[in-house]
Design a protein around this motif. Structure first.
Motif, mmCIF file in Angstrom:
data_model
loop_
_atom_site.group_PDB
_atom_site.id
_atom_site.type_symbol
_atom_site.label_atom_id
_atom_site.label_comp_id
_atom_site.label_asym_id
_atom_site.label_seq_id
_atom_site.Cartn_x
_atom_site.Cartn_y
_atom_site.Cartn_z
ATOM 1 N N THR A 155 0.903 -1.018 -0.031
ATOM 2 C CA THR A 155 -0.347 -0.063 -0.096
ATOM 3 C C THR A 155 0.948 1.242 0.019
ATOM 4 O OG1 THR A 155 -0.288 -0.114 2.430
ATOM 5 C CG2 THR A 155 -2.071 -1.091 1.135
ATOM 6 N N VAL A 156 0.206 2.454 -0.461
ATOM 7 C CA VAL A 156 0.881 3.612 -0.369
ATOM 8 C C VAL A 156 -0.150 4.630 0.323
ATOM 9 C CG1 VAL A 156 2.504 3.204 -2.430
ATOM 10 C CG2 VAL A 156 0.216 4.292 -2.686
ATOM 11 N N ASN A 157 0.910 5.837 0.790
ATOM 12 C CA ASN A 157 -0.177 6.675 1.598
ATOM 13 C C ASN A 157 -0.546 7.917 0.628
ATOM 14 O OD1 ASN A 157 0.316 5.573 4.095
ATOM 15 N ND2 ASN A 157 2.441 6.576 4.176
ATOM 16 N N GLU A 158 -0.244 7.878 -0.696
ATOM 17 C CA GLU A 158 -0.649 8.947 -1.427
ATOM 18 C C GLU A 158 -0.687 8.505 -3.017
ATOM 19 O OE1 GLU A 158 1.667 12.604 -1.790
ATOM 20 O OE2 GLU A 158 2.371 11.721 0.062
ATOM 21 N N ASN A 159 -1.323 9.068 -3.957
ATOM 22 C CA ASN A 159 -1.336 8.740 -5.133
ATOM 23 C C ASN A 159 -0.451 9.860 -5.902
ATOM 24 O OD1 ASN A 159 -2.323 7.848 -7.885
ATOM 25 N ND2 ASN A 159 -3.725 9.643 -7.892
ATOM 26 N N ASP A 160 0.984 9.225 -5.554
ATOM 27 C CA ASP A 160 2.168 10.022 -6.334
ATOM 28 C C ASP A 160 2.968 9.054 -6.971
ATOM 29 O OD1 ASP A 160 4.089 12.570 -5.863
ATOM 30 O OD2 ASP A 160 5.107 10.709 -5.305
ATOM 31 N N GLU A 161 3.325 9.413 -8.421
ATOM 32 C CA GLU A 161 4.110 8.720 -9.118
ATOM 33 C C GLU A 161 5.370 8.140 -8.515
ATOM 34 O OE1 GLU A 161 6.057 8.584 -13.670
ATOM 35 O OE2 GLU A 161 5.695 10.334 -12.755
ATOM 36 N N THR A 162 6.169 8.878 -7.693
ATOM 37 C CA THR A 162 7.459 8.497 -7.192
ATOM 38 C C THR A 162 7.096 7.468 -5.920
ATOM 39 O OG1 THR A 162 8.479 10.528 -7.795
ATOM 40 C CG2 THR A 162 9.558 9.370 -5.822
ATOM 41 N N ILE A 163 6.066 7.823 -5.369
ATOM 42 C CA ILE A 163 5.820 6.799 -4.059
ATOM 43 C C ILE A 163 5.184 5.674 -4.632
ATOM 44 C CG2 ILE A 163 4.172 6.410 -2.139
ATOM 45 C CD1 ILE A 163 4.517 9.729 -1.806
ATOM 46 N N ILE A 164 4.289 5.562 -5.703
ATOM 47 C CA ILE A 164 3.872 4.259 -6.354
ATOM 48 C C ILE A 164 4.996 3.495 -6.804
ATOM 49 C CG2 ILE A 164 2.463 3.395 -7.995
ATOM 50 C CD1 ILE A 164 0.575 5.817 -7.405
ATOM 51 N N ASP A 216 8.868 -1.142 -6.419
ATOM 52 C CA ASP A 216 9.990 -1.536 -6.764
ATOM 53 C C ASP A 216 10.331 -2.503 -5.400
ATOM 54 O OD1 ASP A 216 12.525 -1.242 -8.115
ATOM 55 O OD2 ASP A 216 13.323 -0.646 -6.109
ATOM 56 N N GLU A 217 10.240 -1.844 -4.155
ATOM 57 C CA GLU A 217 10.340 -2.487 -2.874
ATOM 58 C C GLU A 217 9.597 -4.098 -3.171
ATOM 59 O OE1 GLU A 217 9.828 -2.134 1.808
ATOM 60 O OE2 GLU A 217 8.444 -0.944 0.538
ATOM 61 N N ASP A 234 -8.121 4.353 -6.705
ATOM 62 C CA ASP A 234 -7.609 5.815 -6.349
ATOM 63 C C ASP A 234 -6.019 5.893 -6.509
ATOM 64 O OD1 ASP A 234 -6.422 3.713 -4.472
ATOM 65 O OD2 ASP A 234 -7.586 4.372 -2.758
ATOM 66 N N LEU A 235 -5.428 4.859 -7.249
ATOM 67 C CA LEU A 235 -4.001 5.276 -7.929
ATOM 68 C C LEU A 235 -3.978 5.323 -9.243
ATOM 69 C CD1 LEU A 235 -2.242 2.633 -5.540
ATOM 70 C CD2 LEU A 235 -2.541 4.979 -5.198
ATOM 71 N N THR A 236 -3.693 6.679 -9.789
ATOM 72 C CA THR A 236 -3.900 6.931 -11.051
ATOM 73 C C THR A 236 -2.518 7.601 -11.443
ATOM 74 O OG1 THR A 236 -5.018 8.890 -10.543
ATOM 75 C CG2 THR A 236 -6.486 6.950 -11.052
ATOM 76 N N ALA A 237 -1.641 7.751 -10.840
ATOM 77 C CA ALA A 237 -0.513 8.741 -11.107
ATOM 78 C C ALA A 237 0.469 8.144 -12.092
ATOM 79 C CB ALA A 237 0.287 9.190 -9.661
ATOM 80 N N THR A 238 0.367 6.810 -11.994
ATOM 81 C CA THR A 238 1.558 6.109 -13.043
ATOM 82 C C THR A 238 1.232 4.748 -13.167
ATOM 83 O OG1 THR A 238 3.784 5.706 -13.280
ATOM 84 C CG2 THR A 238 3.121 5.423 -10.899
ATOM 85 N N PHE A 239 1.895 4.045 -14.043
ATOM 86 C CA PHE A 239 1.776 2.637 -14.197
ATOM 87 C C PHE A 239 2.715 2.015 -13.411
ATOM 88 C CE2 PHE A 239 0.015 4.141 -18.502
ATOM 89 C CZ PHE A 239 -1.021 3.683 -18.425
ATOM 90 N N PRO A 240 2.483 1.071 -12.489
ATOM 91 C CA PRO A 240 3.559 0.475 -11.617
ATOM 92 C C PRO A 240 4.389 -0.312 -12.308
ATOM 93 C CG PRO A 240 1.232 0.317 -10.593
ATOM 94 C CD PRO A 240 1.064 0.954 -11.832
ATOM 95 N N ALA A 241 4.025 -0.994 -13.433
ATOM 96 C CA ALA A 241 4.649 -1.805 -14.239
ATOM 97 C C ALA A 241 6.006 -1.177 -14.835
ATOM 98 C CB ALA A 241 4.041 -2.449 -15.499
ATOM 99 N N LYS A 242 6.118 0.041 -15.004
ATOM 100 C CA LYS A 242 7.318 0.718 -15.274
ATOM 101 C C LYS A 242 8.427 0.411 -14.519
ATOM 102 C CE LYS A 242 6.869 5.169 -15.576
ATOM 103 N NZ LYS A 242 6.454 6.682 -15.464
ATOM 104 N N VAL A 243 8.450 -0.269 -13.130
ATOM 105 C CA VAL A 243 9.442 -0.498 -12.360
ATOM 106 C C VAL A 243 10.054 -1.697 -12.877
ATOM 107 C CG1 VAL A 243 9.763 -1.651 -10.230
ATOM 108 C CG2 VAL A 243 8.588 0.522 -10.342
#
Length: 122
Positions: free
Chosen positions: A10-19, A24-25, A51-60
């Motif tokens: 989980t993440v605390n906010e809808n932010d590309e860097t955080i996601i 990655d972790e 609620d997570l729309t800032a980026t595609f996590p698959a980029k990692v």
């Protein structure tokens, strides 16, 4: 033998860097705990809550050495009322000789609530 390895965080906010950092972790922990080599990965499916729309996590996965050719897809998790918010889930399908009970599913952050019976602390 083909097995599925589950992971979530989980993440605390809808932010590309955080996601991307959380993804990655999670991916690296799934790799570490299950000794995964990219050539053994059949596919990776990543879902996020609505609620997570800032980026595609698959980029990692494209940044991990050897993972450029692993098929990856992002999808939207079913928006069930009262479900866990800001959650990233991964289903990694791999070729392995491990028995199902020896697969290490990885749950980080608040996602441990999803499957406490599968949560292992190493």
């Amino acid at each position: 033998m083909i097995r599925g390895i589950r992971g979530a965080t989980t993440v605390n906010e809808n932010d590309e860097t955080i996601i991307l950092q959380a993804t990655d972790e999670l991916v690296h922990e799934m790799i570490r705990q299950n000794d995964i080599r990219p050539e053994d990965v059949v596919q990776v499916i990543i879902t996020v809550t609505e609620d997570l729309t800032a980026t595609f996590p698959a980029k990692v996965l494209r940044t991990i050495e050897g993972w450029m050719h692993v098929p990856v897809m992002c999808m939207l998790e079913i928006p069930v009322p009262n479900s866990l918010k800001r959650c990233i889930r991964i289903m990694m399908t791999v070729q392995t000789n491990e028995k199902q009970e020896h697969i290490h599913h990885v749950y980080l952050g608040e996602s441990v609530k999803l499957r406490p019976d599968l949560t292992k602390i190493d």
